[in-house]
Design a protein around this motif. Structure first.
Motif, mmCIF file in Angstrom:
data_model
loop_
_atom_site.group_PDB
_atom_site.id
_atom_site.type_symbol
_atom_site.label_atom_id
_atom_site.label_comp_id
_atom_site.label_asym_id
_atom_site.label_seq_id
_atom_site.Cartn_x
_atom_site.Cartn_y
_atom_site.Cartn_z
ATOM 1 N N ALA A 201 0.779 -1.309 -0.013
ATOM 2 C CA ALA A 201 0.042 0.130 -0.001
ATOM 3 C C ALA A 201 0.881 1.295 0.045
ATOM 4 C CB ALA A 201 -1.011 -0.037 1.268
ATOM 5 N N GLN A 202 1.652 1.473 0.973
ATOM 6 C CA GLN A 202 2.261 2.766 0.963
ATOM 7 C C GLN A 202 3.344 2.989 0.135
ATOM 8 O OE1 GLN A 202 2.621 5.616 4.606
ATOM 9 N NE2 GLN A 202 4.111 3.801 4.960
ATOM 10 N N LYS A 203 4.074 1.797 -0.314
ATOM 11 C CA LYS A 203 5.121 1.811 -1.535
ATOM 12 C C LYS A 203 6.427 2.707 -0.947
ATOM 13 C CE LYS A 203 1.833 0.510 -3.945
ATOM 14 N NZ LYS A 203 1.449 0.619 -5.314
ATOM 15 N N GLU A 204 6.802 2.687 0.432
ATOM 16 C CA GLU A 204 8.015 3.050 0.891
ATOM 17 C C GLU A 204 9.079 1.949 0.952
ATOM 18 O OE1 GLU A 204 6.884 5.416 4.479
ATOM 19 O OE2 GLU A 204 6.075 7.014 2.870
ATOM 20 N N ALA A 243 -4.999 3.556 1.170
ATOM 21 C CA ALA A 243 -4.832 3.482 -0.280
ATOM 22 C C ALA A 243 -5.937 3.137 -1.025
ATOM 23 C CB ALA A 243 -3.823 2.277 -0.438
ATOM 24 N N GLN A 439 -2.132 -5.264 -4.360
ATOM 25 C CA GLN A 439 -2.191 -3.739 -4.757
ATOM 26 C C GLN A 439 -3.386 -3.854 -5.913
ATOM 27 O OE1 GLN A 439 0.363 -6.160 -4.465
ATOM 28 N NE2 GLN A 439 2.565 -5.334 -4.673
ATOM 29 N N GLY A 443 -6.485 -1.249 -5.671
ATOM 30 C CA GLY A 443 -6.727 -0.251 -6.719
ATOM 31 C C GLY A 443 -7.954 -0.443 -7.285
ATOM 32 N N TYR A 447 -10.756 2.731 -7.259
ATOM 33 C CA TYR A 447 -11.245 3.247 -8.307
ATOM 34 C C TYR A 447 -12.821 3.063 -8.239
ATOM 35 C CZ TYR A 447 -11.986 4.458 -13.204
ATOM 36 O OH TYR A 447 -12.295 5.150 -14.397
ATOM 37 N N ARG A 551 11.592 -3.472 -7.153
ATOM 38 C CA ARG A 551 10.767 -2.653 -8.144
ATOM 39 C C ARG A 551 9.203 -3.332 -8.008
ATOM 40 N NH1 ARG A 551 12.372 -2.405 -13.706
ATOM 41 N NH2 ARG A 551 13.058 -4.428 -13.383
ATOM 42 N N ALA A 554 3.573 -5.629 -11.758
ATOM 43 C CA ALA A 554 2.650 -4.990 -12.656
ATOM 44 C C ALA A 554 1.438 -4.604 -11.717
ATOM 45 C CB ALA A 554 2.025 -5.785 -13.770
ATOM 46 N N VAL A 555 0.960 -3.284 -11.778
ATOM 47 C CA VAL A 555 -0.184 -2.862 -10.977
ATOM 48 C C VAL A 555 -1.418 -2.659 -11.639
ATOM 49 C CG1 VAL A 555 1.171 -1.574 -9.233
ATOM 50 C CG2 VAL A 555 0.676 -0.432 -11.256
ATOM 51 N N PHE A 556 -1.696 -2.745 -13.093
ATOM 52 C CA PHE A 556 -2.742 -2.445 -13.743
ATOM 53 C C PHE A 556 -3.191 -3.927 -14.343
ATOM 54 C CE2 PHE A 556 -4.053 1.602 -12.948
ATOM 55 C CZ PHE A 556 -2.827 2.109 -13.031
ATOM 56 N N GLY B 16 5.404 7.755 -2.289
ATOM 57 C CA GLY B 16 4.917 6.479 -2.902
ATOM 58 C C GLY B 16 3.349 6.209 -2.838
ATOM 59 N N HIS B 17 2.673 7.271 -2.351
ATOM 60 C CA HIS B 17 1.117 7.153 -2.104
ATOM 61 C C HIS B 17 0.556 7.204 -3.647
ATOM 62 C CE1 HIS B 17 2.528 8.342 1.691
ATOM 63 N NE2 HIS B 17 1.527 7.371 2.180
ATOM 64 N N ARG B 19 -2.532 5.787 -4.743
ATOM 65 C CA ARG B 19 -3.788 5.737 -5.081
ATOM 66 C C ARG B 19 -4.379 6.652 -5.955
ATOM 67 N NH1 ARG B 19 -8.567 6.210 -0.280
ATOM 68 N NH2 ARG B 19 -10.365 6.005 -1.717
ATOM 69 N N LYS B 22 -3.138 6.291 -9.594
ATOM 70 C CA LYS B 22 -3.856 5.071 -10.256
ATOM 71 C C LYS B 22 -5.150 5.217 -10.864
ATOM 72 C CE LYS B 22 -2.703 1.136 -8.408
ATOM 73 N NZ LYS B 22 -2.352 0.358 -7.196
ATOM 74 N N VAL B 23 -6.005 5.939 -9.765
ATOM 75 C CA VAL B 23 -7.668 6.079 -9.911
ATOM 76 C C VAL B 23 -7.513 7.085 -11.267
ATOM 77 C CG1 VAL B 23 -9.441 7.622 -9.122
ATOM 78 C CG2 VAL B 23 -8.364 6.097 -7.750
ATOM 79 N N LEU B 40 6.270 5.013 -10.040
ATOM 80 C CA LEU B 40 6.600 5.615 -8.680
ATOM 81 C C LEU B 40 7.997 5.998 -8.682
ATOM 82 C CD1 LEU B 40 5.175 3.129 -6.178
ATOM 83 C CD2 LEU B 40 4.064 5.027 -6.791
ATOM 84 N N ARG C 106 7.244 -1.186 -16.565
ATOM 85 C CA ARG C 106 7.826 -2.378 -16.389
ATOM 86 C C ARG C 106 9.369 -2.721 -16.673
ATOM 87 N NH1 ARG C 106 2.869 -6.633 -17.349
ATOM 88 N NH2 ARG C 106 1.399 -4.879 -17.484
#
Lengths: 556, 139, 326
Positions: A201-204, A243, A439, A443, A447, A551, A554-556, B16-17, B19, B22-23, B40, C106
């Motif tokens: 979620a936070q991607k840190e 998120a 993720q 997402g 949305y 890294r 894929a997120v979509f 990195g947030h 949301r 992506k929306v 990101l 990617r």
């Protein structure tokens, strides 16, 4: 007609109500929580018929702890009022901490800036423009010492919101305490240190999952053996919710992450009762009042059962879910900011009725910037008003036995179990996150919620209903971080690099490299690094070298 | 307006947030645009490189870390230097209104704070790109 | 706003592309994607200089790890000093007409390397002329002097398969446990492969998939020297990538020597011209308003209508149309 309950032992009265209700009509086409979960018109005893009350709900301080981990809860001790704070230089934040402690805050909570969170020193090219902006800049032990100057670490507890470089920052904190004359056994607090939710979620994140899990287990082990009052992880759902996840996703993903850490520690050879008593959790408290309360209660019950039945915990403290709550940042609006005070109040109330152990209330201006002193004071007062005037803390788990709440708690638990099964199918938490499953689920939920906002199916006052045209966003003063902060940090770093012992730095960094390549616990190496005034960036760079960088899939 | 609008959505800096990013990417796709998702932790340099190669008409940045006064102008500057000064730089995040005004003075388009609707953003991009294309054709 | 392309500007643009200027390449590609008539005119001016770049088609079902593989190959060849171009094609949504082009994210390790030019393309609908646009975009990279070009598509539709086929060599990427082989067969991917790559080789089911591929190849009864190789890789770790790169280079060399490459390029060229003619004819026919109007009018009268009879009518009308006033 939606979700009308099915009946009780007194059919004729209920049927009469149902008939009348059908004629009365509803004001909406559908009633849903902010998580798009349908809401019953009304609960009746039939919804919880067959519940074994002693087994499923029981009493506070007794398995499965649905009513709370402690026997007396707020009758014995109120929740800790712990406001997250941090900005600018360590000196700036030190002043804010002293202000908060003076005004009645019980424990400290540190927010770090992005360069620190991502393992960069303030003078790294990627840190440009980011130093001190969303938290305090800590690049070395020197900054940590300044941060707590005049505050005896032995006498307070500190929660540090730091993840990827948590072990290193913790090492700096521990050394700071030692230099103040405290023993490790005296020091209490929490490091968030929940790397799994970073991927989700936070991607840190910095390093890949495997070496990151190793570092987390190192901290759990070190805490269990040397810093017994320390909570090595705060397994977090807050960020998952921010998120865009639903309430039940927040519940399930968080607990699943926690169980993954438990399994990792046990694989290392730690006995569950050695470390589990010091695991803590961190949840969001969002706008749907009842959904949140049910979520908190379900969390405790699920956790207790798993810890005892799956992981073989024997110590009751290993089965008690203890958590910190923060009111939902994503529920705040930039429009009509004073409304945020009201939102934060009922979100805080939900946390309290849900039995939280500590609480952070957001400030009204946080959609615009970091909070001003006035805003943060109001947020703190909100908690104090709840604690001392509302009466809700004067009795334990008052909503227990409410048909509606107990039914909702049951549904939350059921929903979470379904998600656990799905995660297991995917091969567990790490496998699922490497595939990008969490993720994508988050997402999709985010949305969906946004689209529902656009159509008005979900309402936000001031944003898509009761909107004020020509609103002046400047009605409140906003905190400004200036470039001066960055210059000051850079100056401090330059001085540090000049005045420390280069030989000690090299020795410490070499040890970090060697230990990282091996499988020893890295905490002693990090403490040596802290003492030598190695910078955070220097130590993280060595780890980047050995562990590599992560890294996203894929997120979509 | 036959040609689909190509948009690059990316997050500069360390925040990195994602949301919002992506929306917005999904929403623009649903509005018929071709969205290149840049991801990101991108540097301004990498963002501009992508924008140039993809010949986008719009770059949308999401910044929640407070570093917007550094990151937006830097992207605007680098785009101009790369010969892509015609690209609309828009975006959003945690940006106070007075900073938005200043950023617009420094070359960004309209920026969108928390609570801005997707419809608003889509309409803005369509209208602005239509305006720019028409102006280009009549030259 | 984007400066428009006039004819002198066009020549200038081409000159800048030849010099390798990125911005010019990108703009010329956009002209091509739009099907702008000026591109065709410019193309007639530079086609003689095309053909130096080697073109690789990388296709396969979703989830096979194509982008990761392309990135790994790119890193490998970049280390050898080659310049590269990558075209990544993703589907346009049939509902919205928009697309989410998520391949280049990617390939993050190539982000700041000027030696790799990455362009994302959307399929843009049935009559969008995807294959034409891709050929043109790839030509631009060729013209700009890039050494090796990789065209990545998701092999689920006829167009995408066609694109892969129109390369010098086509790699079909599969992965174990995806039910891929059946998918691939349906899409006609099995026939177009010059080489099969089973990626994610660490997943269970590898041996079975390789065996299935071998069986399929057996059934096609190709002479052994024409049988496509089957390689394996784990692109995320970089394993098998050097071998793949070497195999591709070797195969191209061999085909260049034996004349097979020239033959393939000739076949591709012929197919391309046919496609262009088909496309232009189709456009020309339907450009005549009366024809579309006739069709619409008949449909509005309600079915059933004679499909063949009506198409005869339309074609007759087309052939007998009055030529435009000179």
């Amino acid at each position: 007609m939606s979700q009308v309950p099915t009946g009780t032992a007194a059919p004729s009265l209920f049927d009469r109500w149902r008939e009348a209700y059908a004629k009365a009509g509803e004001r909406e086409a559908a009633f849903e929580t902010v998580s798009s979960a349908p809401v019953k018109a009304m609960a009746t005893p039939a919804d919880v018929a067959g519940t074994d009350w002693e087994r499923e709900v029981g009493y506070p301080g007794q398995f499965p702890y649905t009513r709370g981990p402690y026997v007396s809860m707020y009758r014995g001790k109120l929740w800790t009022m712990r406001q997250f704070a941090g900005f600018g230089t360590a000196k700036d934040t030190n002043a804010r901490y002293k202000y908060l402690l003076e005004h009645g805050q019980d424990g400290l909570s540190v927010a770090f800036d992005l360069p620190t969170l991502m393992g960069y020193d303030g003078d790294h090219p990627r840190a440009a423009g980011e130093v001190g902006r969303c938290g305090v800049a800590v690049s070395s032990l020197k900054d940590m010492e300044t941060l707590f100057d005049g505050i005896a670490l032995r006498d307070i507890t500190t929660s540090m919101t730091i993840n990827s470089p948590a072990a290193i920052i913790w090492a700096m904190y521990l050394v700071t305490g030692q230099k103040q004359g405290a023993k490790l056994a005296d020091l209490g607090g929490t490091t968030q240190n929940d790397i799994l939710k970073e991927y989700i979620a936070q991607k840190e994140y910095i390093f890949p999952p495997q070496p990151s899990m190793r570092l987390v287990v190192d901290t759990m082990e070190f805490a269990a053996r040397n810093v017994p009052k320390w909570h090595a992880i705060s397994v977090s759902g807050y960020h998952i919710r921010e998120a865009g996840s639903t309430a039940v996703q927040e519940l399930a993903f968080t607990l699943a992450d926690g169980f993954a850490y438990v399994e990792a520690a046990m694989e290392r050879g730690l006995a569950v009762d050695d470390f589990a008593p010091r695991l803590s959790h961190f949840f969001n408290s969002h706008v749907d009042f009842f959904e949140e309360i049910a979520k908190f209660r379900a969390a405790r019950r699920i956790y207790a059962k798993r810890m005892r039945d799956t992981y073989g915990a024997k110590n009751p403290r290993s089965m008690q879910l203890r958590f910190h709550t923060q009111t939902a940042g994503c529920s705040l609006t930039a429009q009509q900011p004073l409304n945020n005070i009201v939102r934060t109040t009922w979100e805080a109330l939900a946390g309290v009725l849900g039995g939280t152990q500590s609480l952070h209330t957001n400030s009204m201006d946080e959609t615009l910037a970091l909070p001003t002193e006035l805003a943060v004071k109001v947020a703190l007062r909100t908690q104090q008003l709840l604690a001392y005037e509302s009466g809700v803390a004067n009795t334990i788990d008052p909503l227990a036995g409410s048909w509606f709440i107990e039914d909702l708690t049951n549904q939350m638990e059921k929903g979470a179990e379904e998600i656990f099964a799905r995660i297991a199918e995917l091969g567990g938490v790490v496998a699922a996150l490497e595939k990008g499953w969490f993720q994508r689920e988050i997402g999709k939920a985010a949305y969906k919620y946004q689209r529902e906002l656009e159509t008005g199916r979900q309402v936000i006052v001031g944003v898509n209903k009761f909107v004020e045209a020509d609103e002046d966003d400047h009605e409140i003063e906003v905190l400004k971080i200036t470039e001066e902060t960055e210059r000051e940090c850079l100056g401090n770093l330059a001085t540090l690099r000049r005045t420390r012992s280069a030989a000690k730095v090299k020795e410490a960094l070499d040890r970090i490299r060697t230990d990282a390549r091996g499988s020893v616990n890295m905490m002693p190496a990090f403490m040596q690094g802290a003492e030598a005034y190695c910078t955070l960036g220097e130590m993280v760079d060595v780890l980047r070298e050995v562990f590599g960088a992560w890294r996203e899939p894929a997120v979509f | 307006m036959d040609e689909p609008i190509r948009v690059l959505i990316a997050k500069p800096g360390l925040d990195g947030h994602d949301r919002g990013a992506k929306v917005v990417a999904s929403a623009l796709r649903d509005a018929g645009m071709e969205v290149i998702y840049g991801g990101l932790h991108q540097t301004p340099e990498a963002i501009v490189e992508m924008a140039v190669q993809e010949d986008v008409e719009v770059v949308g940045l999401s910044v929640l870390s407070g570093a917007h006064m550094h990151l937006f102008p830097r992207v605007v500057e680098l785009l101009a230097r790369a010969g892509a000064g015609h690209v609309l730089v828009t975006g959003g995040g945690i940006i106070p209104a007075e900073d938005m005004a200043e950023l617009q003075r420094r070359g960004t388009g309209r920026l969108f704070g928390p609570g801005a609707g997707l419809r608003e953003l889509v309409d803005y991009i369509r209208a602005e790109i239509s305006r720019r294309r028409t102006a280009a054709r009549s030259n | 706003m984007k400066p428009p392309v006039t004819s002198t500007a066009g020549a200038e643009l081409v000159a800048r592309v030849r010099a390798g200027e990125e911005l010019a390449c990108a703009r010329l590609m956009s002209l091509a994607e739009r099907g702008d008539a000026r591109f065709a005119a410019l193309h007639d001016g530079f086609f003689r200089d095309l053909g130096r770049a080697r073109r690789l088609g990388i296709t396969g079902p979703p989830g096979a790890g194509k982008s990761t593989l392309v990135e790994a190959l790119a890193l490998h060849w970049r280390a050898q000093g080659r310049t590269l171009g990558i075209v990544a094609v993703d589907p346009t949504s049939p509902f919205s007409g928009g697309a989410l082009l998520g391949d280049r994210v990617r390939m993050g390790r190539l982000a700041l390397d000027k030696g790799v030019f990455i362009r994302s393309m959307a399929t843009r609908g049935v009559f969008g002329g995807l294959a034409r646009a891709t050929d043109d975009v790839v030509d631009v990279l060729d013209l700009a002097g890039r050494h090796t070009l990789m065209i990545e598509t998701v092999g689920v539709g006829q167009s995408e398969v066609d694109i892969a086929r129109s390369a010098d060599l086509t790699v079909v990427v599969l992965h174990p446990g995806g039910g891929d082989t059946i998918q691939a067969m349906k899409a006609g991917l099995m026939e177009v492969a010059d080489l099969y790559l089973v990626n994610k080789a660490d997943l269970p089911g590898l041996d079975r998939l390789v065996q299935q591929l071998q069986d399929i190849l057996e059934m096609r009864e190709l002479p052994p020297d024409q049988r496509p190789a089957i390689l394996t890789s784990c692109a995320t770790d970089g394993r098998g990538v050097a071998e793949l790169a070497a195999a591709l280079d070797a195969q191209l060399e061999a085909r260049a020597r034996s004349g097979l490459l020239a033959r393939r390029r000739a076949e591709n060229f012929e197919r391309r011209v046919r496609r262009l003619v088909d496309g232009r004819l189709r456009h020309e026919v339907w450009e005549v308003e009366a024809l579309g109007a006739l069709l619409a009018e008949r449909v509005a009268q309600g079915l059933p209508q004679a499909a063949y009879g009506l198409s005869d009518e339309i074609l007759t009308l087309y052939r007998n149309r009055r030529p435009p006033e000179c």
